[in-house]
Design a protein around this motif. Structure first.
Motif, PDB file in Angstrom:
ATOM      1  N   THR A  19       0.844  -1.193   0.000  1.00  0.00           N
ATOM      2  CA  THR A  19       0.000   0.000   0.000  1.00  0.00           C
ATOM      3  C   THR A  19       0.881   1.245   0.000  1.00  0.00           C
ATOM      4  OG1 THR A  19      -0.079   0.069   2.409  1.00  0.00           O
ATOM      5  CG2 THR A  19      -1.755  -1.242   1.296  1.00  0.00           C
ATOM      6  N   PRO A  20       0.352   2.362  -0.408  1.00  0.00           N
ATOM      7  CA  PRO A  20       1.151   3.594  -0.386  1.00  0.00           C
ATOM      8  C   PRO A  20       1.666   3.927   1.015  1.00  0.00           C
ATOM      9  CG  PRO A  20      -0.803   3.903  -1.738  1.00  0.00           C
ATOM     10  CD  PRO A  20      -0.945   2.579  -1.082  1.00  0.00           C
ATOM     11  N   GLN A  21       0.847   3.682   2.039  1.00  0.00           N
ATOM     12  CA  GLN A  21       1.298   3.964   3.400  1.00  0.00           C
ATOM     13  C   GLN A  21       2.498   3.099   3.775  1.00  0.00           C
ATOM     14  OE1 GLN A  21      -1.787   3.347   2.469  1.00  0.00           O
ATOM     15  NE2 GLN A  21      -3.046   5.135   3.048  1.00  0.00           N
ATOM     16  N   GLU A  22       2.473   1.828   3.385  1.00  0.00           N
ATOM     17  CA  GLU A  22       3.593   0.941   3.688  1.00  0.00           C
ATOM     18  C   GLU A  22       4.861   1.388   2.955  1.00  0.00           C
ATOM     19  OE1 GLU A  22       0.964  -3.156   4.356  1.00  0.00           O
ATOM     20  OE2 GLU A  22       2.108  -2.835   2.501  1.00  0.00           O
ATOM     21  N   ALA A  23       4.710   1.757   1.699  1.00  0.00           N
ATOM     22  CA  ALA A  23       5.875   2.200   0.924  1.00  0.00           C
ATOM     23  C   ALA A  23       6.457   3.490   1.493  1.00  0.00           C
ATOM     24  CB  ALA A  23       5.482   2.400  -0.535  1.00  0.00           C
ATOM     25  N   ILE A  24       5.583   4.406   1.891  1.00  0.00           N
ATOM     26  CA  ILE A  24       6.052   5.671   2.474  1.00  0.00           C
ATOM     27  C   ILE A  24       6.802   5.407   3.778  1.00  0.00           C
ATOM     28  CG2 ILE A  24       5.266   7.820   3.549  1.00  0.00           C
ATOM     29  CD1 ILE A  24       3.008   7.859   1.466  1.00  0.00           C
ATOM     30  N   GLN A  25       6.276   4.501   4.586  1.00  0.00           N
ATOM     31  CA  GLN A  25       6.935   4.159   5.845  1.00  0.00           C
ATOM     32  C   GLN A  25       8.311   3.541   5.579  1.00  0.00           C
ATOM     33  OE1 GLN A  25       6.023   4.963   8.838  1.00  0.00           O
ATOM     34  NE2 GLN A  25       7.802   3.946   9.773  1.00  0.00           N
ATOM     35  N   LYS A  26       8.426   2.672   4.584  1.00  0.00           N
ATOM     36  CA  LYS A  26       9.707   2.053   4.245  1.00  0.00           C
ATOM     37  C   LYS A  26      10.712   3.119   3.798  1.00  0.00           C
ATOM     38  CE  LYS A  26       9.024  -2.378   4.891  1.00  0.00           C
ATOM     39  NZ  LYS A  26       9.877  -3.164   5.821  1.00  0.00           N
ATOM     40  N   ASP A  81      24.219  11.594   0.008  1.00  0.00           N
ATOM     41  CA  ASP A  81      23.430  12.822  -0.205  1.00  0.00           C
ATOM     42  C   ASP A  81      22.553  12.696  -1.459  1.00  0.00           C
ATOM     43  OD1 ASP A  81      24.461  14.008   2.029  1.00  0.00           O
ATOM     44  OD2 ASP A  81      26.066  15.073   0.956  1.00  0.00           O
ATOM     45  N   GLY A  82      23.145  12.163  -2.546  1.00  0.00           N
ATOM     46  CA  GLY A  82      22.356  11.984  -3.761  1.00  0.00           C
ATOM     47  C   GLY A  82      21.239  10.971  -3.575  1.00  0.00           C
ATOM     48  N   THR A  83      21.545   9.883  -2.849  1.00  0.00           N
ATOM     49  CA  THR A  83      20.519   8.862  -2.598  1.00  0.00           C
ATOM     50  C   THR A  83      19.378   9.432  -1.766  1.00  0.00           C
ATOM     51  OG1 THR A  83      22.231   7.156  -2.659  1.00  0.00           O
ATOM     52  CG2 THR A  83      20.115   6.566  -1.664  1.00  0.00           C
ATOM     53  N   LEU A  84      19.729  10.206  -0.752  1.00  0.00           N
ATOM     54  CA  LEU A  84      18.694  10.823   0.086  1.00  0.00           C
ATOM     55  C   LEU A  84      17.807  11.762  -0.725  1.00  0.00           C
ATOM     56  CD1 LEU A  84      20.546  11.594   3.453  1.00  0.00           C
ATOM     57  CD2 LEU A  84      18.540  10.139   3.122  1.00  0.00           C
ATOM     58  N   SER A  85      18.415  12.506  -1.636  1.00  0.00           N
ATOM     59  CA  SER A  85      17.615  13.406  -2.484  1.00  0.00           C
ATOM     60  C   SER A  85      16.643  12.615  -3.347  1.00  0.00           C
ATOM     61  CB  SER A  85      18.542  14.259  -3.355  1.00  0.00           C
ATOM     62  OG  SER A  85      19.371  15.086  -2.566  1.00  0.00           O
ATOM     63  N   THR A  86      17.135  11.498  -3.907  1.00  0.00           N
ATOM     64  CA  THR A  86      16.264  10.663  -4.745  1.00  0.00           C
ATOM     65  C   THR A  86      15.134  10.050  -3.928  1.00  0.00           C
ATOM     66  OG1 THR A  86      18.143  10.133  -6.163  1.00  0.00           O
ATOM     67  CG2 THR A  86      16.209   8.706  -6.309  1.00  0.00           C
ATOM     68  N   ILE A  87      15.467   9.536  -2.739  1.00  0.00           N
ATOM     69  CA  ILE A  87      14.442   8.918  -1.892  1.00  0.00           C
ATOM     70  C   ILE A  87      13.423   9.962  -1.428  1.00  0.00           C
ATOM     71  CG2 ILE A  87      14.067   7.810   0.333  1.00  0.00           C
ATOM     72  CD1 ILE A  87      16.682   6.319  -0.062  1.00  0.00           C
ATOM     73  N   GLU A  88      13.922  11.144  -1.092  1.00  0.00           N
ATOM     74  CA  GLU A  88      12.999  12.211  -0.657  1.00  0.00           C
ATOM     75  C   GLU A  88      12.043  12.585  -1.781  1.00  0.00           C
ATOM     76  OE1 GLU A  88      13.181  16.728   1.255  1.00  0.00           O
ATOM     77  OE2 GLU A  88      15.024  15.685   0.654  1.00  0.00           O
ATOM     78  N   PHE A  89      12.574  12.695  -3.000  1.00  0.00           N
ATOM     79  CA  PHE A  89      11.714  13.013  -4.145  1.00  0.00           C
ATOM     80  C   PHE A  89      10.678  11.907  -4.369  1.00  0.00           C
ATOM     81  CE2 PHE A  89      10.873  12.522  -8.704  1.00  0.00           C
ATOM     82  CZ  PHE A  89      10.331  13.769  -8.996  1.00  0.00           C
TER      83      PHE A  89
END
Length: 222
Positions: A19-26, A81-89
């Motif tokens: 679910t979107p909630q599960e993916a967001i939590q991950k 830093d780049g990975t965090l930016s991608t995950i945040e996006f």
């Protein structure tokens, strides 16, 4: 199975999508893990820099090794830093998609409720209902007019006859008043008294006597 298959799980037809909630939590958990990794690398970079400064020219080999480790840590830190930016996006996009999904779901729920409310109603039925309401309002107004109209009072009398009778009454009242005035002419007036009233000295004569008396007193004084 591929590396990505082992990492993210099987994507077969039988697999259940998260679910979107599960993916967001991950994704948030991954961000927290990488943030801790950042703190660790920043501390290691500071330590290696301090080691390089401490050895300096005294132990060039140790100083160079410390600077090399510092460069590796800085490279890892840049990658994180780049990975965090991608995950945040990705997380923000997933949150927006989840919000849109909830909005559309609620709009569909409201549409179903509206459809159920209008299920037994169409424009023809609404027109018929409004016509019935208008008709009943007209009937109610007619009933009110009939109830408020006087019944059996004054309708059987002619207004011209009533006005003629009123004029006769006024004329009778006028004639009566005239007779009362004529009756007062026969009443005798009171007689004039025969005795004469005492005369009153004129004001001018009194003033002249007072002036003569004043002149006499002035002459005697001289």
């Amino acid at each position: 199975m591929s590396v990505f298959g082992k990492l993210f799980g099987s994507g077969g037809k039988g697999g259940k999508a998260p679910t979107p909630q599960e993916a967001i939590q991950k994704l948030r958990e991954t961000e927290e893990m990488l943030a801790k990794k950042q703190d660790f690398l920043e501390k290691k970079i500071d330590q290696e820099l301090l080691t390089a400064k401490k050895n300096g020219t005294k132990n060039k080999r140790a100083a160079l090794q410390a600077l090399k480790r510092k460069k590796r840590y800085e490279k890892q830190l840049a990658q994180i830093d780049g990975t965090l930016s991608t995950i945040e996006f990705q997380r923000e996009a997933l949150e927006n998609a989840n919000t849109n999904t909830e909005v559309l779901k609620n709009m569909g729920y409201a549409a179903k409720a509206m459809k159920a409310a209008h299920e037994n109603m169409d424009i023809d039925k609404v027109d018929d209902l409004m016509a019935d309401i208008t008709e009943q309002q007209e009937v109610a107004q007619e009933i009110s007019d009939v109830i408020s109209r006087p019944i059996g009072f004054g309708d059987e009398f002619d207004e011209d006859d009533l006005m003629a009778e009123l004029e006769e009454l006024e004329q009778e009242e006028l004639d009566k008043n005239l007779l009362e005035i004529e009756g007062t002419e026969d009443v005798p007036l009171p007689s004039v008294p025969s005795t004469s009233l005492p005369s009153r000295p004129a004001k001018k004569k009194v003033e002249e006597d007072e002036d003569d008396m004043a002149d006499l007193e002035a002459w005697a004084a001289n």
